[in-house]
Design a protein around this motif. Structure first.
Motif, PDB file in Angstrom:
ATOM      1  N   MET A   1       0.842  -1.168   0.000  1.00 29.18           N
ATOM      2  CA  MET A   1       0.000   0.000   0.000  1.00 29.18           C
ATOM      3  C   MET A   1       0.886   1.229   0.000  1.00 29.18           C
ATOM      4  N   THR A   2       0.638   2.175  -0.874  1.00 38.08           N
ATOM      5  CA  THR A   2       1.462   3.368  -0.996  1.00 38.08           C
ATOM      6  C   THR A   2       0.637   4.600  -0.664  1.00 38.08           C
ATOM      7  N   ARG A   3       1.175   5.412   0.253  1.00 40.57           N
ATOM      8  CA  ARG A   3       0.586   6.714   0.532  1.00 40.57           C
ATOM      9  C   ARG A   3       1.539   7.746  -0.020  1.00 40.57           C
ATOM     10  N   ALA A   4       1.028   8.748  -0.714  1.00 38.57           N
ATOM     11  CA  ALA A   4       1.911   9.743  -1.296  1.00 38.57           C
ATOM     12  C   ALA A   4       1.334  11.134  -1.105  1.00 38.57           C
ATOM     13  N   LEU A   5       2.225  12.099  -1.150  1.00 37.06           N
ATOM     14  CA  LEU A   5       1.805  13.486  -1.089  1.00 37.06           C
ATOM     15  C   LEU A   5       1.174  13.865  -2.407  1.00 37.06           C
ATOM     16  N   PRO A   6       0.142  14.707  -2.399  1.00 37.82           N
ATOM     17  CA  PRO A   6      -0.475  15.088  -3.671  1.00 37.82           C
ATOM     18  C   PRO A   6       0.488  15.918  -4.513  1.00 37.82           C
ATOM     19  N   ALA A   7       0.430  15.743  -5.810  1.00 36.25           N
ATOM     20  CA  ALA A   7       1.279  16.512  -6.722  1.00 36.25           C
ATOM     21  C   ALA A   7       0.828  17.960  -6.751  1.00 36.25           C
ATOM     22  N   ALA A   8       1.721  18.835  -7.111  1.00 36.18           N
ATOM     23  CA  ALA A   8       1.408  20.258  -7.166  1.00 36.18           C
ATOM     24  C   ALA A   8       0.311  20.530  -8.197  1.00 36.18           C
ATOM     25  N   GLU A   9       0.356  19.828  -9.303  1.00 29.47           N
ATOM     26  CA  GLU A   9      -0.684  19.977 -10.317  1.00 29.47           C
ATOM     27  C   GLU A   9      -0.827  18.674 -11.072  1.00 29.47           C
TER      28      GLU A   9
ATOM     29  N   GLU B   1      -0.860   7.945  -8.026  1.00 30.53           N
ATOM     30  CA  GLU B   1      -1.173   7.397  -9.342  1.00 30.53           C
ATOM     31  C   GLU B   1       0.090   7.205 -10.174  1.00 30.53           C
ATOM     32  N   VAL B   2       1.167   7.910  -9.816  1.00 29.22           N
ATOM     33  CA  VAL B   2       2.399   7.897 -10.593  1.00 29.22           C
ATOM     34  C   VAL B   2       3.428   6.925 -10.028  1.00 29.22           C
ATOM     35  N   LEU B   3       3.444   6.737  -8.700  1.00 25.35           N
ATOM     36  CA  LEU B   3       4.447   5.887  -8.068  1.00 25.35           C
ATOM     37  C   LEU B   3       4.242   4.425  -8.443  1.00 25.35           C
ATOM     38  N   PRO B   4       5.318   3.732  -8.776  1.00 23.56           N
ATOM     39  CA  PRO B   4       5.192   2.305  -9.085  1.00 23.56           C
ATOM     40  C   PRO B   4       4.936   1.500  -7.816  1.00 23.56           C
ATOM     41  N   PRO B   5       4.356   0.316  -7.927  1.00 24.55           N
ATOM     42  CA  PRO B   5       4.166  -0.536  -6.747  1.00 24.55           C
ATOM     43  C   PRO B   5       5.512  -0.846  -6.092  1.00 24.55           C
ATOM     44  N   PHE B   6       5.535  -0.921  -4.770  1.00 26.42           N
ATOM     45  CA  PHE B   6       6.779  -1.083  -4.028  1.00 26.42           C
ATOM     46  C   PHE B   6       7.546  -2.324  -4.444  1.00 26.42           C
ATOM     47  N   ASP B   7       6.850  -3.428  -4.673  1.00 26.93           N
ATOM     48  CA  ASP B   7       7.557  -4.667  -5.013  1.00 26.93           C
ATOM     49  C   ASP B   7       8.154  -4.640  -6.413  1.00 26.93           C
ATOM     50  N   GLN B   8       7.866  -3.618  -7.211  1.00 25.14           N
ATOM     51  CA  GLN B   8       8.467  -3.481  -8.536  1.00 25.14           C
ATOM     52  C   GLN B   8       9.675  -2.540  -8.526  1.00 25.14           C
ATOM     53  N   LEU B   9       9.976  -1.945  -7.376  1.00 26.15           N
ATOM     54  CA  LEU B   9      11.131  -1.055  -7.267  1.00 26.15           C
ATOM     55  C   LEU B   9      12.398  -1.876  -7.075  1.00 26.15           C
TER      56      LEU B   9
ATOM     57  N   CYS C   1      16.160   7.542  -7.567  1.00 26.80           N
ATOM     58  CA  CYS C   1      14.814   8.115  -7.638  1.00 26.80           C
ATOM     59  C   CYS C   1      13.803   7.015  -7.966  1.00 26.80           C
ATOM     60  N   VAL C   2      12.648   7.010  -7.297  1.00 31.30           N
ATOM     61  CA  VAL C   2      11.632   5.991  -7.575  1.00 31.30           C
ATOM     62  C   VAL C   2      10.894   6.252  -8.887  1.00 31.30           C
ATOM     63  N   LEU C   3      10.998   7.464  -9.430  1.00 30.88           N
ATOM     64  CA  LEU C   3      10.298   7.775 -10.673  1.00 30.88           C
ATOM     65  C   LEU C   3      11.153   7.584 -11.910  1.00 30.88           C
ATOM     66  N   CYS C   4      12.419   8.049 -11.867  1.00 31.19           N
ATOM     67  CA  CYS C   4      13.236   8.013 -13.086  1.00 31.19           C
ATOM     68  C   CYS C   4      14.505   7.174 -12.936  1.00 31.19           C
ATOM     69  N   THR C   5      14.773   6.626 -11.782  1.00 31.93           N
ATOM     70  CA  THR C   5      15.916   5.758 -11.459  1.00 31.93           C
ATOM     71  C   THR C   5      17.271   6.450 -11.501  1.00 31.93           C
ATOM     72  N   ARG C   6      17.299   7.782 -11.563  1.00 31.21           N
ATOM     73  CA  ARG C   6      18.589   8.482 -11.481  1.00 31.21           C
ATOM     74  C   ARG C   6      19.088   8.464 -10.051  1.00 31.21           C
ATOM     75  N   ARG C   7      20.414   8.504  -9.883  1.00 34.44           N
ATOM     76  CA  ARG C   7      21.024   8.527  -8.560  1.00 34.44           C
ATOM     77  C   ARG C   7      20.650   9.825  -7.860  1.00 34.44           C
TER      78      ARG C   7
END
Length: 70
Positions: free
Chosen positions: A1-9, A15-23, A33-39
């Protein structure tokens, strides 16, 4: 289960974060980074929290310049 802060816009980060077990382990331990995988290095922001197998993990992302942010 993922709880996230709402996006600015636009879409919320939950809705954007991948499921934890896929990280990757590096994303789970706040090295990449959990979104783009950059260090992350010394930069980053908390995007939300995920509960996995009874433990709470903070999910980190790039600073506002992340190419995958909504």
């Amino acid at each position: 289960m993922t709880r996230a802060l709402p996006a600015a816009e636009g879409a919320s980060l939950s809705e954007v974060l991948p499921p934890f077990d896929q990280l990757s382990p590096r994303q789970q331990s706040a090295i990449d980074c959990v979104l783009c995988t950059r260090r992350l290095g010394m930069n980053g922001r908390v995007l939300g929290e995920a509960r996995h197998r009874g433990f709470v993990f903070r999910l980190w992302g790039c600073t506002p310049g992340c190419r995958a942010a909504p």
